[in-house]
Scaffold this motif. Structure first.
Motif, short mmCIF file in Angstrom:
data_model
loop_
_atom_site.label_atom_id
_atom_site.label_comp_id
_atom_site.label_asym_id
_atom_site.label_seq_id
_atom_site.Cartn_x
_atom_site.Cartn_y
_atom_site.Cartn_z
N SER A 22 0.84 -1.20 0.00
CA SER A 22 0.00 0.00 0.00
C SER A 22 0.88 1.25 0.00
CB SER A 22 -0.96 -0.03 1.19
OG SER A 22 -1.91 1.00 1.11
N VAL A 23 0.50 2.27 0.72
CA VAL A 23 1.24 3.53 0.74
C VAL A 23 2.57 3.39 1.48
CG1 VAL A 23 1.11 5.96 1.44
CG2 VAL A 23 -0.92 4.82 0.57
N ALA A 24 2.69 2.41 2.34
CA ALA A 24 3.94 2.18 3.07
C ALA A 24 5.09 1.82 2.13
CB ALA A 24 3.75 1.08 4.10
N PHE A 101 -2.82 9.45 9.47
CA PHE A 101 -3.06 8.63 8.30
C PHE A 101 -4.03 7.49 8.62
CE2 PHE A 101 -2.43 5.56 4.98
CZ PHE A 101 -2.22 6.34 3.85
N GLN A 102 -3.80 6.78 9.72
CA GLN A 102 -4.66 5.65 10.05
C GLN A 102 -6.06 6.10 10.44
OE1 GLN A 102 -2.24 3.24 8.56
NE2 GLN A 102 -4.05 2.37 9.45
N VAL A 103 -6.18 7.23 11.13
CA VAL A 103 -7.51 7.75 11.47
C VAL A 103 -8.23 8.17 10.19
CG1 VAL A 103 -8.73 9.67 12.58
CG2 VAL A 103 -6.99 8.40 13.83
N ALA A 104 -7.53 8.83 9.28
CA ALA A 104 -8.15 9.26 8.02
C ALA A 104 -8.59 8.06 7.19
CB ALA A 104 -7.18 10.14 7.23
N GLY A 111 -8.91 2.28 3.40
CA GLY A 111 -8.19 1.01 3.42
C GLY A 111 -6.70 1.08 3.14
N PHE A 112 -6.14 2.26 2.97
CA PHE A 112 -4.69 2.36 2.81
C PHE A 112 -4.01 2.04 4.14
CE2 PHE A 112 -5.46 5.62 -0.68
CZ PHE A 112 -5.12 4.76 -1.70
N ALA A 113 -2.72 1.72 4.08
CA ALA A 113 -1.98 1.41 5.31
C ALA A 113 -0.56 1.94 5.22
CB ALA A 113 -1.96 -0.08 5.56
N THR A 114 -0.05 2.44 6.35
CA THR A 114 1.34 2.87 6.43
C THR A 114 2.05 2.28 7.63
OG1 THR A 114 0.72 4.84 7.66
CG2 THR A 114 0.95 5.08 5.27
N ASP A 115 1.30 1.70 8.54
CA ASP A 115 1.89 1.17 9.76
C ASP A 115 1.09 -0.05 10.20
OD1 ASP A 115 3.69 1.09 11.82
OD2 ASP A 115 2.91 2.80 12.91
N ASP A 116 1.72 -0.93 10.94
CA ASP A 116 1.04 -2.10 11.48
C ASP A 116 0.41 -1.71 12.81
OD1 ASP A 116 0.11 -4.56 12.19
OD2 ASP A 116 2.08 -5.51 12.34
#
Length: 183
Positions: A22-24, A101-104, A111-116
């Protein structure tokens, strides 16, 4: 190609990525901020943007649902940011970026992800679930229950508590200074 695909996916809050991670994949704070901002913008009622184009930009900030949505994004981001700083030992900027990012992405059902976030404190999972369930504003591409319904529910609960103190009071639920019908 990646930028065009991600821009369409961000605006439609579809969350489809051209990369497995994803974005990560890009590991870029700039890309994360841009996508987070546009996810939040895509979670706002599109008719408010039309009002802005017609020169009625003040209506955006007077809209109750817009303010409710922005407060929700802000509060959830700050609470998660503090949890990441004090419990996961992130630096302040990284904690803010990852929380925003995760809240947005949760609020807009993107459904995007940058962190676990499975490695985050467990109470933050409940906050993200709340964001997922509440979704964006009515008239947006976001999923969820929609913030208008939650706002009406919260105001109705508030009125019921007031009604306990004043049983004969007439307390209509108002949104944008208009009375909402009981049905």
């Amino acid at each position: 190609f990646d930028a065009v695909c991600h821009s369409f996916s961000t605006t439609a809050t579809g969350g489809y990525s051209t990369k497995q991670a994803s974005v990560a994949y890009w590991n870029s704070p700039f890309i994360e901020y841009v996508i987070a901002i546009f996810m939040i913008l895509s979670g706002i009622n599109f008719s408010l943007y039309f009002m802005c184009l017609k020169g009625k930009g003040k209506r955006l900030f007077q809209d109750d649902e817009f303010r409710w949505f922005m407060k929700s994004v802000s509060i959830l981001t700050l609470v998660i940011m503090f949890a990441l700083v004090f419990q996961n030992h992130y630096d302040w900027e990284k904690a803010f970026r990852r929380a925003l990012f995760q809240v947005a992405t949760a609020h807009t059902s993107c459904g995007f992800a940058t962190d676990d976030y499975n490695l985050w404190p467990s109470f933050t999972w409940m906050l993200l679930i709340f964001a997922m369930l509440s979704g964006g504003c009515t008239g947006s591409t976001s999923g969820g229950i929609k913030n208008m319904r939650l706002m009406i529910l919260a105001r109705n609960i508030k009125n019921e508590f007031k009604r306990m103190l004043h049983p004969r009071a007439v307390l209509p639920v108002r949104v944008n200074r208009q009375v909402i019908s009981p049905s």
